[in-house]
Design a protein around this motif. Structure first.
Motif, PDB file in Angstrom:
ATOM      1  N   UNK A 287       0.746  -1.316   0.006  1.00 42.94           N
ATOM      2  CA  UNK A 287      -0.028   0.020  -0.052  1.00 42.94           C
ATOM      3  C   UNK A 287       0.885   1.276   0.011  1.00 42.94           C
ATOM      4  N   UNK A 288       0.439   2.361  -0.460  1.00 41.73           N
ATOM      5  CA  UNK A 288       1.126   3.564  -0.654  1.00 41.73           C
ATOM      6  C   UNK A 288       1.129   4.153   0.740  1.00 41.73           C
ATOM      7  N   UNK A 289       2.236   5.103   1.062  1.00 39.63           N
ATOM      8  CA  UNK A 289       2.408   5.768   2.433  1.00 39.63           C
ATOM      9  C   UNK A 289       1.163   6.551   2.679  1.00 39.63           C
ATOM     10  N   UNK A 290       0.811   6.795   3.743  1.00 39.37           N
ATOM     11  CA  UNK A 290      -0.301   7.779   4.171  1.00 39.37           C
ATOM     12  C   UNK A 290      -0.163   8.978   3.546  1.00 39.37           C
ATOM     13  N   UNK A 291      -1.448   9.800   3.063  1.00 35.62           N
ATOM     14  CA  UNK A 291      -1.193  11.104   2.460  1.00 35.62           C
ATOM     15  C   UNK A 291      -2.559  11.603   2.505  1.00 35.62           C
ATOM     16  N   UNK A 292      -2.528  12.776   2.116  1.00 34.93           N
ATOM     17  CA  UNK A 292      -3.805  13.676   2.019  1.00 34.93           C
ATOM     18  C   UNK A 292      -3.495  14.482   0.788  1.00 34.93           C
ATOM     19  N   UNK A 293      -4.824  15.096   0.201  1.00 33.35           N
ATOM     20  CA  UNK A 293      -4.611  15.935  -0.817  1.00 33.35           C
ATOM     21  C   UNK A 293      -4.149  15.216  -2.109  1.00 33.35           C
ATOM     22  N   UNK A 294      -4.335  14.137  -2.129  1.00 35.18           N
ATOM     23  CA  UNK A 294      -3.852  13.435  -3.317  1.00 35.18           C
ATOM     24  C   UNK A 294      -5.068  13.311  -4.275  1.00 35.18           C
ATOM     25  N   UNK A 295      -4.959  12.730  -5.513  1.00 35.86           N
ATOM     26  CA  UNK A 295      -6.244  12.454  -6.427  1.00 35.86           C
ATOM     27  C   UNK A 295      -6.378  10.977  -6.628  1.00 35.86           C
ATOM     28  N   UNK A 296      -7.663  10.719  -6.568  1.00 33.03           N
ATOM     29  CA  UNK A 296      -7.952   9.228  -6.813  1.00 33.03           C
ATOM     30  C   UNK A 296      -8.980   9.231  -7.764  1.00 33.03           C
ATOM     31  N   UNK A 297      -8.834   8.539  -8.855  1.00 32.82           N
ATOM     32  CA  UNK A 297      -9.796   8.451  -9.866  1.00 32.82           C
ATOM     33  C   UNK A 297     -10.034   7.172 -10.330  1.00 32.82           C
ATOM     34  N   UNK A 298     -11.623   6.814 -10.781  1.00 32.78           N
ATOM     35  CA  UNK A 298     -11.967   5.588 -10.975  1.00 32.78           C
ATOM     36  C   UNK A 298     -11.837   5.291 -12.601  1.00 32.78           C
ATOM     37  N   UNK A 299     -11.284   4.243 -12.696  1.00 33.83           N
ATOM     38  CA  UNK A 299     -10.945   4.003 -14.226  1.00 33.83           C
ATOM     39  C   UNK A 299     -11.237   2.394 -14.477  1.00 33.83           C
ATOM     40  N   UNK A 300     -12.396   2.132 -14.799  1.00 38.01           N
ATOM     41  CA  UNK A 300     -12.995   0.886 -15.085  1.00 38.01           C
ATOM     42  C   UNK A 300     -13.377   0.247 -13.600  1.00 38.01           C
ATOM     43  N   UNK A 301     -12.524  -0.851 -13.235  1.00 39.35           N
ATOM     44  CA  UNK A 301     -12.713  -1.347 -11.991  1.00 39.35           C
ATOM     45  C   UNK A 301     -11.410  -1.115 -11.183  1.00 39.35           C
ATOM     46  N   UNK A 302     -10.527  -0.268 -11.385  1.00 38.02           N
ATOM     47  CA  UNK A 302      -9.530   0.112 -10.734  1.00 38.02           C
ATOM     48  C   UNK A 302      -9.470   1.602 -10.247  1.00 38.02           C
ATOM     49  N   UNK A 303      -8.662   1.858  -9.066  1.00 35.89           N
ATOM     50  CA  UNK A 303      -8.495   3.289  -8.538  1.00 35.89           C
ATOM     51  C   UNK A 303      -7.259   3.676  -9.101  1.00 35.89           C
ATOM     52  N   UNK A 304      -6.866   4.839  -9.512  1.00 39.37           N
ATOM     53  CA  UNK A 304      -5.691   5.562  -9.859  1.00 39.37           C
ATOM     54  C   UNK A 304      -5.456   6.565  -8.996  1.00 39.37           C
ATOM     55  N   UNK A 305      -4.292   6.342  -8.032  1.00 41.63           N
ATOM     56  CA  UNK A 305      -4.109   7.334  -7.064  1.00 41.63           C
ATOM     57  C   UNK A 305      -2.591   8.168  -7.618  1.00 41.63           C
ATOM     58  N   UNK A 306      -2.666   9.555  -7.441  1.00 39.74           N
ATOM     59  CA  UNK A 306      -1.256  10.220  -7.679  1.00 39.74           C
ATOM     60  C   UNK A 306      -1.258  11.257  -6.751  1.00 39.74           C
ATOM     61  N   UNK A 307       0.149  11.313  -6.323  1.00 42.26           N
ATOM     62  CA  UNK A 307       0.604  12.642  -5.596  1.00 42.26           C
ATOM     63  C   UNK A 307      -0.023  12.759  -4.293  1.00 42.26           C
TER      64      UNK A 307
END
Length: 676
Positions: free
Chosen positions: A290-310
């Motif tokens: 799992x990624x390191x904990x964070x806030x202010x990221x973007x999470x976008x739904x693409x099909x059946x996956x969640x895409x997280x950045x920054x």
């Protein structure tokens, strides 16, 4: 309002006022009750000076004339800060309080009184409306630069989103029910004509309530969360911790809350789900790294996956990593070998997925600046690119919100470290053409950070719904916008002027590979075309074998010449490819060097800040020592005077004797008689 970015991704003013309330500085900055009895040591005096500097400004009051060590010490503490900026004073105030009492945040009061700050003039104002225990503006009329005035008519109440009668402008519909507490950096999602709001930030305190707005009748209600699940034994029931800066994603019949800032952050990102049928929260078990904990990221739904950045981690370190969560297997996958240069580390940006293949990242902010760049990641080839933007390119911003309607990506709100952003823009994701939808005037929640933006449908029309935000005051207002065909028409006009605009994303992400194939295919096709043309034109005039042989010889020579030219073109292409690789390597090295320098600069800034705090503390200690020295000298004088008075009284008593005392004659009288 200055939207300076502070710890945990929060603006400095809100955390400062929360800290000031904890330390005992209540009321308005100029209130006589703002100073409470917390000046028993040098730290309290330093906090007093910083509070006055942050809320009032540099000291302009005269030094107290009356001899009062406490008032003089307070004046000296404030006056010694000189022309220090208010934001710097806020930062030092919070920093010193956190060093003295690390656990102050856990006991901060639920409501903090802060002055209302004008977004444009940055001056305190008192005009506000109190409703449901919250203070917020009363924008009965929204001023539109390109559309006149939009006035809410309380006498006309239509059903739900049907009350929206205009296109291309934000309007404020009539809302019923108990409104949620004003907030920003919350999560919002739409499921079956209902907008769900979870968590957020209010006065520096994280929230964990779950509110729902029925978009059919525009009525607010609060969801009572059950403590334990009634089914789904694979999910473990947990109390939902208050959070802000998280992402809320609708999936099947659940709301998935992922990441976000919390009071006690975990080491890695947690994924929690709210079951809309059983009304309980549960922690979802994930696999992989799992990624390191964070806030202010973007999470976008693409099909059946969640895409997280920054995003920004618990230590305020900005991130630009990229992770994928498969919702069917609940497995994390970190993409470390993506081709190209990713966006710089940032938080509070906006992201969208186009055609379930391209991830678009726009804007966001670091600790010192905001961005307006656009980056695209091809999710099939895992290749980053920075395409050329067209049209009315938006200004830099962070804390904005975005939502997609077809191939259009609408973005509203945000801040730029000086004020809220007033324009709502739209990007055609196929042509990469920007256009302005509308612009609001005045201090309204639409020009704020941390608002939410969702899309719903009414009578076959898509309608944008905005909620909350922070621009000097917290909002719990709802605004709606019915997109017109204006933005689509503008995009089509721009598309006519841009060749091959319909494949802009594909051409951008595949430009490097296409250059080589086009060179080779083009040269070979040219060779075949010339040979066939020559054969067609000359074969009609060939009447003898000699002419045929001469023609073949000429064609062979021309072929050899073209092959030589093709070889040169291939060598040139190879050379350009090598130069491109070297340039990319050099760019990567320079980027690493820049990040290293930024890290060194951050360390020096931290050390400088520590030295500033130490100097301030030493100055306060010196002032305290001077005060104590004066008190010591005064006590010594008082002691000497007391000892002299006692000695005089003792001598007079001895000169009078016992007989004078028995006769009742004062000693002074006997002395006078003796002199006569």
């Amino acid at each position: 309002m200055p939207m300076a970015r502070a710890s945990s991704g929060l603006a400095y003013p809100e955390r400062f006022y929360a800290a000031a309330a904890y330390a005992g500085f209540g009321g308005s900055p100029n209130s006589s009750k703002a100073v409470i009895s917390k000046f028993q040591n040098d730290v309290a005096l330093l906090l007093y000076g910083l509070y006055q500097q942050a809320t009032v400004g540099p000291c302009s009051v005269p030094k107290p004339r009356a001899w009062n060590p406490l008032e003089q010490s307070k004046w000296t503490s404030w006056h010694g800060l000189g022309n220090m900026a208010s934001t710097e004073a806020m930062r030092l105030f919070v920093k010193i309080l956190e060093e003295e009492e690390p656990g102050w945040y856990s006991t901060v009061p639920e409501f903090v009184v802060e002055p209302v700050v004008d977004v444009e003039m940055n001056n305190p104002k008192s005009e506000s409306v109190t409703q449901n225990g919250n203070s917020f503006p009363e924008p009965k009329t929204i001023s539109i630069e390109n559309g006149g005035m939009e006035t809410q008519d309380k006498d006309v109440v239509l059903e739900g989103l049907g009350s929206v009668g205009v296109y291309g402008q934000w309007v404020q519909p009539s809302i019923s029910g108990q409104r949620p507490k004003a907030r920003y950096e919350h999560g919002a999602a739409v499921v079956q004509d209902k907008m769900y709001i979870f968590g957020g930030n209010h006065n520096g305190r994280y929230l964990n309530d779950l509110q729902v707005l029925d978009l059919r009748n525009l009525t607010w209600s609060r969801i009572e969360v059950k403590a334990r699940p009634e089914s789904l034994e694979s999910l473990s029931p947990v109390p939902m911790a208050p959070c802000a800066g998280h992402s809320l994603i609708p999936w099947e019949n659940k709301l998935i809350s992922i990441a976000g800032h919390t009071k006690d952050p975990s080491e890695t990102v947690t994924v929690k789900a709210f079951d809309l049928q059983t009304c309980h929260w549960s922690t979802l078990k994930t696999y992989g790294k799992p990624p390191v904990s964070r806030g202010g990221q973007s999470v976008t739904l693409a099909g059946s996956t969640l895409v997280m950045f920054g995003g920004e981690d618990a230590n305020r370190a900005l991130l630009n990593d990229f992770h994928i969560l498969d919702l069917e297997t609940m497995t994390w996958d970190e993409i470390e070998a993506a081709i190209g240069v990713p966006p710089s580390p940032r938080s509070d940006h906006a992201a969208a997925v186009h055609a379930e293949r391209y991830l678009l990242i726009f804007g966001g902010g670091s600790h010192a600046t905001c961005f307006n760049d656009l980056h695209v990641l091809d999710l099939q080839n895992m290749e980053w690119s920075k395409p050329m933007q067209q049209g009315d390119i938006p200004s830099p911003r962070a804390g904005h919100a975005g939502v997609t309607v077809g191939e259009n990506w609408f973005i509203a709100g945000g801040g730029n470290n000086k004020s809220g952003v007033s324009e709502t823009v739209v990007l055609n994701m196929s042509t990469l053409v920007w256009s302005v939808v509308t612009t609001v005037q005045g201090r309204v929640p639409l020009a704020s950070e941390g608002l939410s933006l969702v899309v719903s449908s009414y009578n076959g029309e898509d309608i944008l719904v905005s909620f909350g935000g922070y621009n000097g005051r917290y909002s719990n207002e709802v605004y709606v916008l019915k997109p017109s065909h204006k933005s689509t028409l503008q995009s089509k006009i721009m598309e006519m002027a841009v060749p091959d605009s319909g494949t802009a994303l594909h051409n951008t992400t595949n430009a490097t590979r296409d250059i080589e194939s086009e060179v080779e295919a083009g040269q070979e096709g040219k060779l075949r075309e010339i040979i066939m043309d020559n054969i067609d034109s000359e074969s009609l005039n060939v009447k003898s074998e000699e002419n045929k042989e001469r023609l073949l010889t000429a064609l062979k020579a021309e072929k050899e010449e073209l092959e030589g030219s093709l070889t040169k073109e291939k060598l040139m292409s190879l050379k350009l490819k090598q130069e491109l690789a070297e340039a990319e390597t050099q760019n990567t090295d320079l980027t690493k060097e820049l990040q290293s320098i930024r890290g060194q600069l951050a360390a020096e800034q931290s050390r400088c800040f520590k030295l500033e705090v130490d100097v301030a503390e030493l100055r306060q200690k010196l002032q305290t020592m001077e005060t104590l020295q004066k008190e010591l000298e005064l006590l010594q004088r008082q002691k000497a005077a007391s000892e002299q008075a006692a000695l005089d009284a003792k001598q007079k008593q001895r000169s009078g004797g016992v007989w004078g005392w028995l006769a009742g004659t004062p000693t002074s009288q006997k002395t006078d008689e003796a002199s006569e």
